[in-house]
Design a protein around this motif. Sequence first.
Motif, mmCIF file in Angstrom:
data_model
loop_
_atom_site.group_PDB
_atom_site.id
_atom_site.type_symbol
_atom_site.label_atom_id
_atom_site.label_comp_id
_atom_site.label_asym_id
_atom_site.label_seq_id
_atom_site.Cartn_x
_atom_site.Cartn_y
_atom_site.Cartn_z
ATOM 1 N N MET A 158 0.899 -1.261 -0.009
ATOM 2 C CA MET A 158 0.009 -0.076 -0.112
ATOM 3 C C MET A 158 0.843 1.130 0.051
ATOM 4 S SD MET A 158 -2.773 1.044 2.820
ATOM 5 C CE MET A 158 -3.759 2.651 2.712
ATOM 6 N N GLY A 159 0.572 2.321 -0.908
ATOM 7 C CA GLY A 159 1.501 3.517 -1.098
ATOM 8 C C GLY A 159 1.226 4.335 0.009
ATOM 9 N N THR A 160 2.163 5.128 0.327
ATOM 10 C CA THR A 160 1.977 5.996 1.758
ATOM 11 C C THR A 160 1.769 7.570 1.106
ATOM 12 O OG1 THR A 160 4.474 6.238 1.554
ATOM 13 C CG2 THR A 160 3.490 4.678 2.960
ATOM 14 N N ARG A 161 1.385 7.959 0.050
ATOM 15 C CA ARG A 161 1.361 9.190 -0.514
ATOM 16 C C ARG A 161 0.282 9.809 0.548
ATOM 17 N NH1 ARG A 161 1.141 12.492 -5.123
ATOM 18 N NH2 ARG A 161 2.007 10.825 -6.341
ATOM 19 N N GLY A 162 0.701 11.155 1.063
ATOM 20 C CA GLY A 162 -0.440 11.756 1.816
ATOM 21 C C GLY A 162 -0.511 11.126 3.191
ATOM 22 N N SER A 163 0.415 10.152 3.709
ATOM 23 C CA SER A 163 0.240 9.656 5.110
ATOM 24 C C SER A 163 0.430 10.422 6.249
ATOM 25 C CB SER A 163 1.438 8.332 5.014
ATOM 26 O OG SER A 163 1.429 7.967 6.211
ATOM 27 N N LEU A 164 -0.588 10.317 7.099
ATOM 28 C CA LEU A 164 -0.440 11.216 8.189
ATOM 29 C C LEU A 164 0.329 10.585 9.359
ATOM 30 C CD1 LEU A 164 -3.935 12.838 8.101
ATOM 31 C CD2 LEU A 164 -1.871 13.976 7.187
ATOM 32 N N ARG A 165 0.695 9.350 9.111
ATOM 33 C CA ARG A 165 1.387 8.567 10.428
ATOM 34 C C ARG A 165 2.535 9.408 10.725
ATOM 35 N NH1 ARG A 165 3.043 2.105 10.407
ATOM 36 N NH2 ARG A 165 4.621 2.486 12.301
ATOM 37 N N PRO A 166 3.498 9.988 9.865
ATOM 38 C CA PRO A 166 4.759 10.343 10.436
ATOM 39 C C PRO A 166 4.560 11.912 11.137
ATOM 40 C CG PRO A 166 5.077 9.773 8.192
ATOM 41 C CD PRO A 166 3.567 9.729 8.372
ATOM 42 N N MET A 167 3.480 12.565 10.574
ATOM 43 C CA MET A 167 3.040 13.877 11.528
ATOM 44 C C MET A 167 2.202 13.410 12.827
ATOM 45 S SD MET A 167 3.179 17.329 10.747
ATOM 46 C CE MET A 167 3.587 17.832 12.151
ATOM 47 N N ALA A 168 1.506 12.422 12.865
ATOM 48 C CA ALA A 168 0.871 12.160 13.984
ATOM 49 C C ALA A 168 1.713 11.411 14.995
ATOM 50 C CB ALA A 168 -0.121 10.915 13.643
ATOM 51 N N GLY A 169 2.658 10.804 14.419
ATOM 52 C CA GLY A 169 3.826 10.107 15.317
ATOM 53 C C GLY A 169 4.783 10.901 15.955
ATOM 54 N N LEU A 170 5.009 12.126 15.291
ATOM 55 C CA LEU A 170 6.136 13.113 15.539
ATOM 56 C C LEU A 170 5.302 14.170 16.612
ATOM 57 C CD1 LEU A 170 8.618 14.537 15.392
ATOM 58 C CD2 LEU A 170 7.792 15.746 13.465
ATOM 59 N N LEU A 171 4.132 14.436 16.397
ATOM 60 C CA LEU A 171 3.291 15.148 17.409
ATOM 61 C C LEU A 171 3.056 14.360 18.725
ATOM 62 C CD1 LEU A 171 0.757 16.803 15.215
ATOM 63 C CD2 LEU A 171 2.492 17.847 16.204
ATOM 64 N N ALA A 172 2.780 13.176 18.723
ATOM 65 C CA ALA A 172 2.760 12.454 19.846
ATOM 66 C C ALA A 172 3.934 12.228 20.590
ATOM 67 C CB ALA A 172 2.294 10.945 19.489
ATOM 68 N N ALA A 173 5.111 12.169 19.764
ATOM 69 C CA ALA A 173 6.168 11.919 20.583
ATOM 70 C C ALA A 173 6.829 13.247 21.330
ATOM 71 C CB ALA A 173 7.624 11.752 19.589
ATOM 72 N N MET A 174 6.379 14.585 20.449
ATOM 73 C CA MET A 174 6.567 15.640 21.304
ATOM 74 C C MET A 174 5.785 16.086 22.441
ATOM 75 S SD MET A 174 6.804 18.467 17.893
ATOM 76 C CE MET A 174 8.255 18.976 17.130
ATOM 77 N N THR A 175 4.482 15.415 22.404
ATOM 78 C CA THR A 175 3.668 15.444 23.268
ATOM 79 C C THR A 175 4.163 14.978 24.783
ATOM 80 O OG1 THR A 175 1.830 15.783 21.928
ATOM 81 C CG2 THR A 175 1.273 15.090 24.469
ATOM 82 N N VAL A 176 4.417 13.699 24.540
ATOM 83 C CA VAL A 176 4.864 12.914 25.636
ATOM 84 C C VAL A 176 6.346 13.281 26.331
ATOM 85 C CG1 VAL A 176 3.465 10.913 25.077
ATOM 86 C CG2 VAL A 176 5.839 10.938 24.415
ATOM 87 N N SER A 177 7.297 13.833 25.229
ATOM 88 C CA SER A 177 8.560 14.132 25.665
ATOM 89 C C SER A 177 8.573 15.504 26.383
ATOM 90 C CB SER A 177 9.503 14.054 24.388
ATOM 91 O OG SER A 177 9.759 12.862 23.760
ATOM 92 N N LEU A 178 7.718 16.348 25.823
ATOM 93 C CA LEU A 178 7.717 17.762 26.462
ATOM 94 C C LEU A 178 6.849 17.769 27.786
ATOM 95 C CD1 LEU A 178 6.893 19.934 23.578
ATOM 96 C CD2 LEU A 178 8.842 20.027 24.674
ATOM 97 N N THR A 179 5.915 16.817 27.817
ATOM 98 C CA THR A 179 5.462 16.645 29.225
ATOM 99 C C THR A 179 6.339 16.042 30.202
ATOM 100 O OG1 THR A 179 3.317 16.330 27.880
ATOM 101 C CG2 THR A 179 3.522 15.238 30.217
ATOM 102 N N GLY A 180 7.039 15.018 29.827
ATOM 103 C CA GLY A 180 8.143 14.496 30.711
ATOM 104 C C GLY A 180 9.054 15.530 31.150
ATOM 105 N N THR A 181 9.447 16.712 30.340
ATOM 106 C CA THR A 181 10.569 17.591 30.658
ATOM 107 C C THR A 181 9.699 18.578 31.531
ATOM 108 O OG1 THR A 181 11.502 17.546 28.564
ATOM 109 C CG2 THR A 181 12.014 19.615 29.652
ATOM 110 N N ARG A 182 8.453 18.901 31.435
ATOM 111 C CA ARG A 182 7.744 19.818 32.170
ATOM 112 C C ARG A 182 7.534 19.041 33.738
ATOM 113 N NH1 ARG A 182 8.797 24.582 30.056
ATOM 114 N NH2 ARG A 182 8.150 24.498 27.750
ATOM 115 N N VAL A 183 7.259 17.934 33.678
ATOM 116 C CA VAL A 183 7.086 17.142 34.850
ATOM 117 C C VAL A 183 8.257 17.173 35.651
ATOM 118 C CG1 VAL A 183 6.380 15.035 35.952
ATOM 119 C CG2 VAL A 183 4.951 15.733 34.354
ATOM 120 N N SER A 184 9.557 16.920 34.973
ATOM 121 C CA SER A 184 10.641 16.958 35.567
ATOM 122 C C SER A 184 11.330 18.073 36.243
ATOM 123 C CB SER A 184 11.808 16.303 34.774
ATOM 124 O OG SER A 184 12.185 16.872 33.766
ATOM 125 N N ALA A 185 10.832 19.075 35.310
ATOM 126 C CA ALA A 185 11.447 20.700 36.055
ATOM 127 C C ALA A 185 10.656 21.070 37.075
ATOM 128 C CB ALA A 185 10.830 21.714 34.761
#
Length: 440
Positions: free
Chosen positions: A1-28
């Motif tokens: 199956m082709g990945t033209r217009g796949s939103l998985r990288p964008m969704a995965g990147l935003l999810a990774a940002m969310t959890v990592s930044l939350t971890g940073t804020r909590v540790s701060a």
Amino acid sequence: MGTRGSLRPMAGLLAAMTVSLTGTRVSALALPWFVLTTTGSAAQTGLVAFAEMAPYVLVKALTGPLVDRVGPRRISWAGDVLSAAAAGAVVLLHALDLLPLGTLIALVAVVGAARGPGDLAKEIMVPEAAERGRVPLERATGLMGVTERLAQTLGPAAGGAVVALLGPLASLGISVTCFALGSVIVAWALPRGMGHRAAAQEGQEGQDGYWRRFGQGFTFLRGEPLLLSVIVMVGVTNLLDAAFSQVLAPVWAKESGYGPAMVGLNSSVMGLTAVGGSLVAAAVAHRMRRRPVFFVAFLLAGPSRFLVLALDVPVWAIVAVFAVGGFAGGFLNPILGAISYERVPRRLLGRVNALSDSLAWAGIPLGGLVGGVAVAAAGLAPVLLAGGAAYALTTSLTGLRPEWREMDRLRGQGPPGVPRAQPEDAGNTPRAASLEEPAP
């Protein structure tokens, strides 16, 4: 199956940002509270906080060439893994009663040093994720702004609640979980080819040494008047924002009798409406003219906070000003991010963004000092009025310079010298094609 217009990288990147930044804020929040409750020393608490933030800023500034050379996906994954390991070591060694202050400072410094390049790597993967999903840059950066503001608003709240209920070590355990989850998301959701095109182009430049590649970031910025103007303006406003949050707002809370609860209310309202503004920006900013939106939003988000605290107005008016300012502020980062991604070649994105962030943040450590000295010399109300005027002049006069007319010129075009993503099979490295030739 082709990945033209796949939103998985964008969704995965935003999810990774969310959890990592939350971890940073909590540790701060968790780390300083842990030190304060275990040692009772404010000086040691401040030392540990400094040990986390100083390596964060310094290492982030210096690792731009490394991120460009190795690839942001690998750096992001390694940063999350190293952060999880160091924060987990704090929890484990304390449980074993083997955590002297020196060891704690060293581990906290590792956390900060890993977060800097890890956060940078995630930022510079945004344009490629947007390309893969056929998402306009303003929408992608708007979603990134939503992610950042949610982490800033909800992370400390969650960390504070866990600290109150279970203690600081339990809260630090949340950070460990968030960092580890971020590395899993990066490994699972982001394609193996993510960032490889820029790294491959970097390899084509030959075997330039680290400092030569580092200097290429400065060379590029010197040739970009618009980006330099952005850095100078944001550097001044960051200094004023730091003075406001660290000194002026607390002094106002004390002198007015409203207390710290009012400062917290204003910050929460501004953070929540900023999330709303970022969501609206993600939806419609790519259809709006950038220059008027940007400068009107800056005027609403910045000077109004200083001026309303200098006046004798009801509480509802103060909260309303902060709410409007937060909503307007939600439009700023999507525009700034899109401009940067359009103008900076992908192979230089790491080192240029690292330098830009460091220069723009350079005034933040001075903000509290400048604000404190000014209030001691002239009093709160004159300093608030002067700060609001300086903010307004910085954001309005800067906009009169000719380079700001360039804000929309490269709209909808990718950065120079970067092939656009083409249809590809799942799991394959994207094939390169010719790029429309924008001129920065």
